[in-house]
Design a protein around this motif. Structure first.
Motif, PDB file in Angstrom:
ATOM      1  N   ASP A 172       0.834  -1.205   0.000  1.00  0.00           N
ATOM      2  CA  ASP A 172       0.000   0.000   0.000  1.00  0.00           C
ATOM      3  C   ASP A 172       0.868   1.254   0.000  1.00  0.00           C
ATOM      4  N   LEU A 173       1.908   1.251   0.835  1.00  0.00           N
ATOM      5  CA  LEU A 173       2.817   2.396   0.888  1.00  0.00           C
ATOM      6  C   LEU A 173       3.457   2.646  -0.472  1.00  0.00           C
ATOM      7  N   GLU A 174       3.843   1.568  -1.122  1.00  0.00           N
ATOM      8  CA  GLU A 174       4.484   1.690  -2.436  1.00  0.00           C
ATOM      9  C   GLU A 174       3.546   2.391  -3.421  1.00  0.00           C
ATOM     10  N   LYS A 175       2.269   2.033  -3.402  1.00  0.00           N
ATOM     11  CA  LYS A 175       1.292   2.668  -4.296  1.00  0.00           C
ATOM     12  C   LYS A 175       1.111   4.141  -3.953  1.00  0.00           C
ATOM     13  N   LEU A 176       1.031   4.448  -2.664  1.00  0.00           N
ATOM     14  CA  LEU A 176       0.841   5.832  -2.240  1.00  0.00           C
ATOM     15  C   LEU A 176       2.039   6.706  -2.594  1.00  0.00           C
ATOM     16  N   ILE A 177       3.214   6.144  -2.492  1.00  0.00           N
ATOM     17  CA  ILE A 177       4.426   6.905  -2.779  1.00  0.00           C
ATOM     18  C   ILE A 177       4.477   7.300  -4.257  1.00  0.00           C
ATOM     19  N   ASP A 178       3.935   6.460  -5.120  1.00  0.00           N
ATOM     20  CA  ASP A 178       3.875   6.824  -6.534  1.00  0.00           C
ATOM     21  C   ASP A 178       3.046   8.082  -6.744  1.00  0.00           C
ATOM     22  N   ILE A 179       2.048   8.285  -5.883  1.00  0.00           N
ATOM     23  CA  ILE A 179       1.170   9.448  -5.988  1.00  0.00           C
ATOM     24  C   ILE A 179       1.824  10.690  -5.381  1.00  0.00           C
ATOM     25  N   ASP A 180       2.553  10.516  -4.279  1.00  0.00           N
ATOM     26  CA  ASP A 180       3.177  11.638  -3.574  1.00  0.00           C
ATOM     27  C   ASP A 180       4.506  11.978  -4.239  1.00  0.00           C
ATOM     28  N   GLY A 181       4.533  13.031  -5.020  1.00  0.00           N
ATOM     29  CA  GLY A 181       5.725  13.416  -5.772  1.00  0.00           C
ATOM     30  C   GLY A 181       6.913  13.748  -4.891  1.00  0.00           C
ATOM     31  N   ASN A 182       6.661  14.276  -3.684  1.00  0.00           N
ATOM     32  CA  ASN A 182       7.753  14.619  -2.774  1.00  0.00           C
ATOM     33  C   ASN A 182       8.550  13.390  -2.364  1.00  0.00           C
ATOM     34  N   ILE A 183       7.841  12.330  -2.030  1.00  0.00           N
ATOM     35  CA  ILE A 183       8.493  11.085  -1.612  1.00  0.00           C
ATOM     36  C   ILE A 183       9.069  10.377  -2.838  1.00  0.00           C
ATOM     37  N   ASN A 184       8.329  10.391  -3.904  1.00  0.00           N
ATOM     38  CA  ASN A 184       8.755   9.710  -5.127  1.00  0.00           C
ATOM     39  C   ASN A 184      10.080  10.271  -5.644  1.00  0.00           C
ATOM     40  N   ALA A 185      10.346  11.550  -5.375  1.00  0.00           N
ATOM     41  CA  ALA A 185      11.600  12.169  -5.817  1.00  0.00           C
ATOM     42  C   ALA A 185      12.815  11.589  -5.091  1.00  0.00           C
ATOM     43  N   LEU A 186      12.589  10.963  -3.934  1.00  0.00           N
ATOM     44  CA  LEU A 186      13.684  10.360  -3.170  1.00  0.00           C
ATOM     45  C   LEU A 186      13.966   8.912  -3.575  1.00  0.00           C
ATOM     46  N   LEU A 187      13.115   8.379  -4.457  1.00  0.00           N
ATOM     47  CA  LEU A 187      13.215   6.975  -4.851  1.00  0.00           C
ATOM     48  C   LEU A 187      13.374   6.846  -6.363  1.00  0.00           C
ATOM     49  N   GLN A 188      14.011   5.763  -6.757  1.00  0.00           N
ATOM     50  CA  GLN A 188      14.103   5.424  -8.174  1.00  0.00           C
ATOM     51  C   GLN A 188      13.863   3.926  -8.277  1.00  0.00           C
ATOM     52  N   GLU A 189      12.773   3.569  -8.940  1.00  0.00           N
ATOM     53  CA  GLU A 189      12.371   2.169  -9.053  1.00  0.00           C
ATOM     54  C   GLU A 189      12.263   1.506  -7.685  1.00  0.00           C
ATOM     55  N   GLY A 190      11.703   2.227  -6.723  1.00  0.00           N
ATOM     56  CA  GLY A 190      11.480   1.678  -5.394  1.00  0.00           C
ATOM     57  C   GLY A 190      12.688   1.660  -4.470  1.00  0.00           C
ATOM     58  N   LYS A 191      13.813   2.163  -4.939  1.00  0.00           N
ATOM     59  CA  LYS A 191      15.039   2.191  -4.132  1.00  0.00           C
ATOM     60  C   LYS A 191      15.415   3.642  -3.857  1.00  0.00           C
ATOM     61  N   LEU A 192      15.965   3.874  -2.671  1.00  0.00           N
ATOM     62  CA  LEU A 192      16.424   5.218  -2.335  1.00  0.00           C
ATOM     63  C   LEU A 192      17.507   5.668  -3.300  1.00  0.00           C
ATOM     64  N   ILE A 193      17.485   6.938  -3.665  1.00  0.00           N
ATOM     65  CA  ILE A 193      18.534   7.450  -4.554  1.00  0.00           C
ATOM     66  C   ILE A 193      19.795   7.787  -3.755  1.00  0.00           C
ATOM     67  N   LEU A 194      19.649   7.914  -2.434  1.00  0.00           N
ATOM     68  CA  LEU A 194      20.822   8.168  -1.582  1.00  0.00           C
ATOM     69  C   LEU A 194      21.540   6.862  -1.284  1.00  0.00           C
ATOM     70  N   PRO A 195      22.858   6.874  -1.255  1.00  0.00           N
ATOM     71  CA  PRO A 195      23.585   5.663  -0.863  1.00  0.00           C
ATOM     72  C   PRO A 195      23.306   5.326   0.600  1.00  0.00           C
ATOM     73  N   ILE A 196      23.366   4.051   0.908  1.00  0.00           N
ATOM     74  CA  ILE A 196      23.131   3.572   2.269  1.00  0.00           C
ATOM     75  C   ILE A 196      24.377   2.831   2.722  1.00  0.00           C
ATOM     76  N   THR A 197      24.891   3.185   3.893  1.00  0.00           N
ATOM     77  CA  THR A 197      26.079   2.503   4.409  1.00  0.00           C
ATOM     78  C   THR A 197      25.762   1.040   4.688  1.00  0.00           C
ATOM     79  N   THR A 198      26.781   0.228   4.761  1.00  0.00           N
ATOM     80  CA  THR A 198      26.605  -1.190   5.089  1.00  0.00           C
ATOM     81  C   THR A 198      25.925  -1.331   6.449  1.00  0.00           C
ATOM     82  N   HIS A 199      26.332  -0.492   7.391  1.00  0.00           N
ATOM     83  CA  HIS A 199      25.714  -0.512   8.720  1.00  0.00           C
ATOM     84  C   HIS A 199      24.203  -0.257   8.608  1.00  0.00           C
TER      85      HIS A 199
END
Length: 127
Positions: A8-35
């Motif tokens: 459900d969250l995934e569907k809603l995020i497609d609608i919310d452009g603010n959140i969608n801008a932080l994701l690309q194909e469902g993955k964060l565009i920011l790098p994530i440390t191993t930790h």
């Protein structure tokens, strides 16, 4: 959070452009440390939840001793989401989610729930 909630969250995020801008194909565009990747897995936190915290969470600059500098803490409370059209339904489930990013927003350092006992579905069901 259940699989259905996550979908459900995934569907809603497609609608919310603010959140969608932080994701690309469902993955964060920011790098994530191993930790942070390890903590996400341990704590059942997904990229959608992190994106919501980054956009709607309260922002605070903190001293992060491990990296000898400052970091940005994004803390999400149920009140932050109660006035949003899309995510109000999830305000209790996301309450207490914290994301720590380095101060220049170039990577996610860690993520956790402030009160893991209240947010852990397995712990609740065992009581």
């Amino acid at each position: 959070m259940t699989l259905a909630d996550s979908q459900d969250l995934e569907k809603l995020i497609d609608i919310d452009g603010n959140i969608n801008a932080l994701l690309q194909e469902g993955k964060l565009i920011l790098p994530i440390t191993t930790h942070a990747k390890d903590r996400k897995k341990e704590r059942e936190i997904n990229d959608f939840m992190i994106a919501i915290a980054l956009y709607y969470g309260k922002k605070e600059t903190i001293t992060y001793q491990k990296h000898k500098g400052t970091a940005i803490k994004f803390k999400l409370s149920k009140n932050d989401l109660c006035n949003t059209v899309f995510f109000e339904k999830y305000s209790k489930k996301l309450d207490g989610l914290v994301v720590i990013a380095n101060s220049n927003h170039r990577s996610i350092i860690t993520t956790y729930f402030i009160n893991p006992i209240l947010n852990n579905e397995r712990t609740k069901s065992q009581d």
